[in-house]
Design a protein around this motif. Sequence first.
Motif, mmCIF file in Angstrom:
data_model
loop_
_atom_site.group_PDB
_atom_site.id
_atom_site.type_symbol
_atom_site.label_atom_id
_atom_site.label_comp_id
_atom_site.label_asym_id
_atom_site.label_seq_id
_atom_site.Cartn_x
_atom_site.Cartn_y
_atom_site.Cartn_z
ATOM 1 N N PHE A 38 -5.285 17.402 -4.010
ATOM 2 C CA PHE A 38 -4.288 17.644 -3.101
ATOM 3 C C PHE A 38 -3.297 16.756 -3.273
ATOM 4 N N MET A 39 -3.507 15.657 -3.785
ATOM 5 C CA MET A 39 -2.449 14.692 -3.716
ATOM 6 C C MET A 39 -2.678 13.563 -4.984
ATOM 7 N N THR A 40 -1.606 12.993 -5.391
ATOM 8 C CA THR A 40 -2.032 12.071 -6.607
ATOM 9 C C THR A 40 -2.134 10.908 -5.808
ATOM 10 N N LEU A 41 -3.506 10.209 -6.253
ATOM 11 C CA LEU A 41 -3.743 8.908 -5.752
ATOM 12 C C LEU A 41 -3.268 7.791 -6.920
ATOM 13 N N HIS A 42 -2.649 6.787 -6.316
ATOM 14 C CA HIS A 42 -2.074 5.575 -7.132
ATOM 15 C C HIS A 42 -2.569 4.507 -6.968
ATOM 16 N N PRO A 43 -2.666 3.538 -7.918
ATOM 17 C CA PRO A 43 -3.129 2.335 -7.673
ATOM 18 C C PRO A 43 -2.765 1.375 -6.585
ATOM 19 N N GLY A 44 -3.585 1.151 -5.584
ATOM 20 C CA GLY A 44 -3.030 0.443 -4.453
ATOM 21 C C GLY A 44 -3.107 1.501 -3.361
ATOM 22 N N ASP A 45 -3.370 2.918 -3.533
ATOM 23 C CA ASP A 45 -3.607 3.532 -2.326
ATOM 24 C C ASP A 45 -4.877 3.234 -1.793
ATOM 25 N N VAL A 46 -5.247 3.684 -0.391
ATOM 26 C CA VAL A 46 -6.459 3.148 0.407
ATOM 27 C C VAL A 46 -7.012 4.648 0.890
ATOM 28 N N ILE A 97 0.921 -1.312 -0.039
ATOM 29 C CA ILE A 97 -0.074 0.114 0.001
ATOM 30 C C ILE A 97 0.978 1.115 0.130
ATOM 31 N N GLY A 98 0.724 2.310 -0.976
ATOM 32 C CA GLY A 98 1.452 3.471 -0.911
ATOM 33 C C GLY A 98 1.160 4.307 0.217
ATOM 34 N N LYS A 99 -0.073 4.509 0.276
ATOM 35 C CA LYS A 99 -0.541 5.513 1.374
ATOM 36 C C LYS A 99 -2.113 5.221 1.855
ATOM 37 N N VAL A 100 -2.382 5.607 2.932
ATOM 38 C CA VAL A 100 -3.650 5.453 3.538
ATOM 39 C C VAL A 100 -4.147 6.952 4.005
ATOM 40 N N VAL A 101 -5.159 7.289 3.066
ATOM 41 C CA VAL A 101 -5.688 8.664 3.326
ATOM 42 C C VAL A 101 -7.024 8.406 4.200
ATOM 43 N N CYS A 102 -7.289 9.236 5.055
ATOM 44 C CA CYS A 102 -8.381 9.129 5.860
ATOM 45 C C CYS A 102 -9.086 10.512 5.895
ATOM 46 N N ILE A 103 -10.575 10.146 5.883
ATOM 47 C CA ILE A 103 -11.438 11.196 6.076
ATOM 48 C C ILE A 103 -12.121 11.310 7.341
ATOM 49 N N GLY A 104 -11.896 12.464 8.185
ATOM 50 C CA GLY A 104 -12.699 12.686 9.712
ATOM 51 C C GLY A 104 -13.829 13.173 9.430
ATOM 52 N N LEU A 105 -14.735 12.875 10.629
ATOM 53 C CA LEU A 105 -16.006 13.310 10.627
ATOM 54 C C LEU A 105 -16.910 13.682 9.431
ATOM 55 N N ASN A 106 -16.919 12.297 8.936
ATOM 56 C CA ASN A 106 -17.666 12.162 7.507
ATOM 57 C C ASN A 106 -19.092 11.578 7.723
ATOM 58 N N TYR A 107 -19.425 11.240 8.698
ATOM 59 C CA TYR A 107 -20.957 11.230 8.967
ATOM 60 C C TYR A 107 -21.578 12.061 9.975
ATOM 61 N N HIS A 108 -22.874 12.563 9.329
ATOM 62 C CA HIS A 108 -23.557 13.416 10.148
ATOM 63 C C HIS A 108 -23.906 13.137 11.694
ATOM 64 N N ASP A 109 -24.091 12.006 11.882
ATOM 65 C CA ASP A 109 -24.382 11.574 13.279
ATOM 66 C C ASP A 109 -23.260 11.623 14.097
ATOM 67 N N HIS A 110 -21.999 11.084 13.353
ATOM 68 C CA HIS A 110 -20.628 10.918 14.246
ATOM 69 C C HIS A 110 -20.231 12.472 14.580
ATOM 70 N N ALA A 111 -20.421 13.252 13.600
ATOM 71 C CA ALA A 111 -20.014 14.815 13.809
ATOM 72 C C ALA A 111 -20.766 15.329 15.174
ATOM 73 N N LYS A 129 -2.792 8.018 7.424
ATOM 74 C CA LYS A 129 -2.131 6.858 8.440
ATOM 75 C C LYS A 129 -1.044 6.003 7.455
ATOM 76 N N ALA A 130 -0.101 5.901 8.310
ATOM 77 C CA ALA A 130 1.102 4.803 7.506
ATOM 78 C C ALA A 130 0.590 3.820 7.020
ATOM 79 N N ALA A 131 1.078 3.469 5.986
ATOM 80 C CA ALA A 131 0.877 2.089 5.437
ATOM 81 C C ALA A 131 1.234 0.766 6.394
ATOM 82 N N ASP A 132 2.207 1.023 7.336
ATOM 83 C CA ASP A 132 2.653 0.001 8.203
ATOM 84 C C ASP A 132 1.591 -0.173 9.510
ATOM 85 N N THR A 133 0.693 0.535 9.458
ATOM 86 C CA THR A 133 -0.388 0.276 10.648
ATOM 87 C C THR A 133 -1.549 -0.658 9.816
#
Length: 286
Positions: free
Chosen positions: A235-243, A74-88, A104-108
């Motif tokens: 904002f960043m290039t997403l490559h095959p295998g990114d999550v 995995i090249g990188k793990v991009v995360c989206i925070g607070l993305n559900y109405h009820d969770h926010a 998140k680092a791929a080694d997580t």
Amino acid sequence: MKLLRVGAAGAERPALLDRDGTTLRDLSGLVADVDGELLADASALARIRAAADAGELPVLDADGLRVGPPLARIGKVVCIGLNYHDHAAETGAPTPAEPVVFLKAADTVVGPNDTVLVPRRSRKTDWEVELAVVVGRTARYVEDDEDPLSYVAGYAVSHDVSEREFQIERGGTWDKGKNCETFNPLGPWLVTADEVPDPQALSLRLWVNGELKQDGRTADQIFPVAEVVRYVSQFMTLHPGDVINTGTPAGVALGQPEPKPFLRAGDVVEVEVEGLGRQRQELKDA
């Protein structure tokens, strides 16, 4: 198709879950691994489909066989925070005007049933069931008139484990609370996008010690999957295998009344996304 990787950590081999939902098929005679290179190769994926349809893939004995992360390198793990109405709402945060993005680092990333380690000096380790998006072709400045989902190779179950004190109370960015070892179980399968016609129509559930804690639907996302892919590509290039981890619904420990039921060694967490499989982790001290 439901692609996976099985075997000891660091020595996984590529496999396919048969249409019967129980039989594992060995892919190592056709492909080296399940990774970004494979996902970007339409001809290789077509060969897998043809061999599966023809019944040519050898059966793997699944008894006692560890299931690893369904994606290698995995090249990188991009995360989206607070993305559900009820969770926010449960965390008291305002609805974001734009997606909240962190890495998140791929080694997580670990297997779906691997041990999750509670960090040393942790008091607030928390759970988060998420829909993971796996990129299948390079996404760079995706335009408004394009279909962002055409860049998606498939989907998986993700558990975005978080340490809330490290994340929120220790200053700086969220990274300290998101990048502890084992903090991203992924899988069991990478389900190709053709089997998920609408990523906004999936249920997500999470249990702690058998008690249902999260029960949401991707329809409640503030920024749907297509918009997330388009936005991140600016904002960043997403490559095959990114999550991309696309956020979690309500029900996390952080949103509970005091005393908040944060995770401890010995707890068992089970995680499920509709059609994408189920995880089970026992927690131990790091």
